[in-house]
Scaffold this motif. Structure first.
Motif, PDB file in Angstrom:
ATOM      1  N   PRO A   1       0.802  -1.232   0.000  1.00  0.00           N
ATOM      2  CA  PRO A   1       0.000   0.000   0.000  1.00  0.00           C
ATOM      3  C   PRO A   1       0.836   1.285   0.000  1.00  0.00           C
ATOM      4  N   PHE A   2       2.109   1.172  -0.341  1.00  0.00           N
ATOM      5  CA  PHE A   2       2.971   2.352  -0.443  1.00  0.00           C
ATOM      6  C   PHE A   2       4.056   2.057  -1.461  1.00  0.00           C
ATOM      7  N   GLU A   3       4.623   3.126  -2.005  1.00  0.00           N
ATOM      8  CA  GLU A   3       5.700   2.985  -2.973  1.00  0.00           C
ATOM      9  C   GLU A   3       7.056   3.094  -2.282  1.00  0.00           C
ATOM     10  N   GLU A   4       8.081   2.612  -2.943  1.00  0.00           N
ATOM     11  CA  GLU A   4       9.467   2.709  -2.471  1.00  0.00           C
ATOM     12  C   GLU A   4       9.611   2.240  -1.019  1.00  0.00           C
ATOM     13  N   PRO A   5       9.380   0.951  -0.780  1.00  0.00           N
ATOM     14  CA  PRO A   5       9.517   0.437   0.580  1.00  0.00           C
ATOM     15  C   PRO A   5      10.968   0.154   0.940  1.00  0.00           C
ATOM     16  N   VAL A   6      11.242   0.201   2.229  1.00  0.00           N
ATOM     17  CA  VAL A   6      12.444  -0.423   2.763  1.00  0.00           C
ATOM     18  C   VAL A   6      11.971  -1.749   3.331  1.00  0.00           C
ATOM     19  N   PHE A   7      12.712  -2.823   3.083  1.00  0.00           N
ATOM     20  CA  PHE A   7      12.174  -4.128   3.444  1.00  0.00           C
ATOM     21  C   PHE A   7      13.265  -5.120   3.801  1.00  0.00           C
ATOM     22  N   ASP A   8      12.838  -6.184   4.443  1.00  0.00           N
ATOM     23  CA  ASP A   8      13.668  -7.352   4.691  1.00  0.00           C
ATOM     24  C   ASP A   8      12.764  -8.568   4.537  1.00  0.00           C
ATOM     25  N   TYR A   9      13.328  -9.770   4.577  1.00  0.00           N
ATOM     26  CA  TYR A   9      12.528 -10.968   4.386  1.00  0.00           C
ATOM     27  C   TYR A   9      13.071 -12.106   5.230  1.00  0.00           C
ATOM     28  N   TYR A  10      12.218 -13.099   5.416  1.00  0.00           N
ATOM     29  CA  TYR A  10      12.600 -14.316   6.135  1.00  0.00           C
ATOM     30  C   TYR A  10      12.119 -15.500   5.309  1.00  0.00           C
ATOM     31  N   SER A  11      12.994 -16.452   5.051  1.00  0.00           N
ATOM     32  CA  SER A  11      12.647 -17.613   4.225  1.00  0.00           C
ATOM     33  C   SER A  11      11.899 -18.648   5.050  1.00  0.00           C
ATOM     34  N   LEU A  12      10.754 -19.088   4.508  1.00  0.00           N
ATOM     35  CA  LEU A  12       9.964 -20.158   5.113  1.00  0.00           C
ATOM     36  C   LEU A  12      10.305 -21.484   4.430  1.00  0.00           C
ATOM     37  N   PRO A  13       9.943 -22.616   5.015  1.00  0.00           N
ATOM     38  CA  PRO A  13      10.194 -23.900   4.346  1.00  0.00           C
ATOM     39  C   PRO A  13       9.555 -23.915   2.961  1.00  0.00           C
ATOM     40  N   ASP A  14      10.299 -24.425   1.975  1.00  0.00           N
ATOM     41  CA  ASP A  14       9.816 -24.389   0.599  1.00  0.00           C
ATOM     42  C   ASP A  14       9.556 -25.801   0.074  1.00  0.00           C
ATOM     43  N   ASN A  15       8.894 -25.842  -1.104  1.00  0.00           N
ATOM     44  CA  ASN A  15       8.739 -27.116  -1.791  1.00  0.00           C
ATOM     45  C   ASN A  15       9.526 -27.051  -3.096  1.00  0.00           C
ATOM     46  N   ASP A  16       9.325 -27.998  -3.990  1.00  0.00           N
ATOM     47  CA  ASP A  16      10.144 -28.069  -5.201  1.00  0.00           C
ATOM     48  C   ASP A  16       9.806 -26.981  -6.216  1.00  0.00           C
ATOM     49  N   LYS A  17       8.564 -26.477  -6.185  1.00  0.00           N
ATOM     50  CA  LYS A  17       8.124 -25.557  -7.226  1.00  0.00           C
ATOM     51  C   LYS A  17       8.162 -24.098  -6.807  1.00  0.00           C
ATOM     52  N   THR A  18       7.850 -23.821  -5.568  1.00  0.00           N
ATOM     53  CA  THR A  18       7.808 -22.432  -5.104  1.00  0.00           C
ATOM     54  C   THR A  18       8.539 -22.298  -3.768  1.00  0.00           C
ATOM     55  N   ARG A  19       8.786 -21.050  -3.407  1.00  0.00           N
ATOM     56  CA  ARG A  19       9.471 -20.748  -2.160  1.00  0.00           C
ATOM     57  C   ARG A  19       8.701 -19.631  -1.465  1.00  0.00           C
ATOM     58  N   ASP A  20       8.355 -19.829  -0.206  1.00  0.00           N
ATOM     59  CA  ASP A  20       7.593 -18.835   0.528  1.00  0.00           C
ATOM     60  C   ASP A  20       8.521 -17.993   1.394  1.00  0.00           C
ATOM     61  N   LEU A  21       8.211 -16.702   1.431  1.00  0.00           N
ATOM     62  CA  LEU A  21       8.959 -15.756   2.240  1.00  0.00           C
ATOM     63  C   LEU A  21       7.991 -14.946   3.082  1.00  0.00           C
ATOM     64  N   LEU A  22       8.476 -14.482   4.235  1.00  0.00           N
ATOM     65  CA  LEU A  22       7.773 -13.439   4.963  1.00  0.00           C
ATOM     66  C   LEU A  22       8.457 -12.123   4.624  1.00  0.00           C
ATOM     67  N   LEU A  23       7.688 -11.194   4.110  1.00  0.00           N
ATOM     68  CA  LEU A  23       8.215  -9.888   3.725  1.00  0.00           C
ATOM     69  C   LEU A  23       7.849  -8.875   4.806  1.00  0.00           C
ATOM     70  N   PHE A  24       8.863  -8.183   5.324  1.00  0.00           N
ATOM     71  CA  PHE A  24       8.670  -7.110   6.294  1.00  0.00           C
ATOM     72  C   PHE A  24       8.960  -5.797   5.568  1.00  0.00           C
ATOM     73  N   ALA A  25       7.987  -4.900   5.515  1.00  0.00           N
ATOM     74  CA  ALA A  25       8.167  -3.695   4.714  1.00  0.00           C
ATOM     75  C   ALA A  25       7.579  -2.488   5.419  1.00  0.00           C
ATOM     76  N   ALA A  26       8.154  -1.324   5.095  1.00  0.00           N
ATOM     77  CA  ALA A  26       7.652  -0.037   5.583  1.00  0.00           C
ATOM     78  C   ALA A  26       7.990   1.011   4.535  1.00  0.00           C
ATOM     79  N   PRO A  27       7.225   2.105   4.474  1.00  0.00           N
ATOM     80  CA  PRO A  27       7.532   3.148   3.489  1.00  0.00           C
ATOM     81  C   PRO A  27       8.864   3.822   3.794  1.00  0.00           C
TER      82      PRO A  27
END
Length: 331
Positions: free
Chosen positions: A117-143
């Motif tokens: 809901p905002f442009e030009e975020p500053v962000f970080d991420y955390y990798s969740l357990p993945d499978n063979d086709k996709t990879r899930d992340l938790l995205l932490f973001a703020a304007p």
């Protein structure tokens, strides 16, 4: 989690700024977590609103007074990104994106396949357990614009911002440090402050979802004084029914978030196992008692009195957030 704007320094001051206060804490030792000194200052309404700086001149003047009074000029600072600015979102990326390519991939996809809901975020991420086709992340973001307003203001006042965190992670860090966390735990944290409430659900150590809610605040219905420790004490002078209605609204939001967690996760996931309550609201103990009455789920009030040695003073609950921040990246 660190928003990637900073370098690491030593002798770090821990600063928490929200809509109604500025708090500072300096860590004496990590084990048991013990502050060396702490102070706070009440912020009049209208200077910061929903985490965004509205009156930068007034905030600058008040911060400058605090920095001089607290003798922390030219010190390195960790700070909490205000809760209303922060979004936690689960995103899915292709499994073949390499670890060192994830941040670049996210930069490219923000605004196209990943919407915030905002442009030009500053962000970080955390990798969740993945499978063979996709990879899930938790995205932490703020304007980035709003975060950089704090960074630039602190820098202008001869401070050195080196690290940023979010409040649920800081609180969980302290909760884990004092051995309150259990195995296979789904923890629902409730940060109940004077002007807002922040809710977050942790699956073990991972913050899966966060919601923030402002509370109506009329300064004319509160008496704000200082106690012997120099900390804020708030006494409500308005109609009690108004606070009851505010609290009822928050309990409804707690129920909604619990339902969201139940229905958005697969049936193999456990339900909420514990509430963890913290905050600076003057009626926090009454809120604690009400939650124990309403819910069959255990309610834990975050304190470290049991772990603190008798020679150390009890640490007020409104200082536990900066104390948890102080445990971040302790060298």
């Amino acid at each position: 989690m660190v928003f990637s704007l900073f370098s690491k320094k030593n002798r770090i001051i821990n600063l928490v700024i929200n809509d109604h206060s500025i708090r500072f804490l300096e860590l004496k030792q990590e084990d048991p977590p013990t502050p060396q000194r702490w102070l706070e200052r009440f912020l009049p309404p209208g200077i910061i609103r929903d985490g965004k700086i509205v009156d930068i001149d007034s905030l600058s003047s008040i911060l400058e007074e605090c920095i001089d009074e607290w003798k922390i000029k030219r010190r390195s600072i960790r700070f909490i990104v205000p809760d209303p600015l922060v979004i936690i979102r689960k995103v899915t990326i292709p499994a073949d994106v390499q670890e060192d390519e994830i941040k670049g991939y996210l930069y490219l996809e923000l605004g196209s396949s990943i919407h915030l809901p905002f442009e030009e975020p500053v962000f970080d991420y955390y990798s969740l357990p993945d499978n063979d086709k996709t990879r899930d992340l938790l995205l932490f973001a703020a304007p980035e614009q709003n975060v950089m307003e704090y960074v630039n203001l602190l820098s202008k006042l001869k401070m050195n911002p080196v690290s940023a965190d979010i409040s649920p992670l800081s609180l969980y860090r302290l909760y884990h440090k004092v051995d309150r966390a259990g195995g296979d735990e789904v923890l629902f944290t409730v940060q109940f402050d004077l002007t807002s409430v922040n809710l977050c659900i942790f699956d073990e150590t991972i913050p899966l979802v966060m919601r923030h809610f402002g509370l109506p605040f009329d300064i004319n219905q509160w008496e704000i004084t200082r106690n012997s420790l120099g900390l804020m004490v708030g006494k409500y002078t308005g109609e009690p029914e108004e606070l009851v209605l505010q609290f009822e609204d928050i309990f409804k939001e707690i129920n909604k978030l619990m339902d969201f967690y139940r229905y958005s996760n697969n049936t193999e996931k456990p339900d909420i196992t514990k509430f963890l309550l913290n905050g600076d609201h003057p009626l926090l103990m009454a809120i604690y008692d009400e939650m124990k009455e309403r819910y069959e789920i255990p309610v834990d009030l975050l304190t470290i009195d049991k772990e603190a040695k008798s020679k150390h003073p009890s640490i007020p609950t409104n200082l536990l957030l900066p104390l948890g921040l102080a445990l971040k990246e302790v060298q």
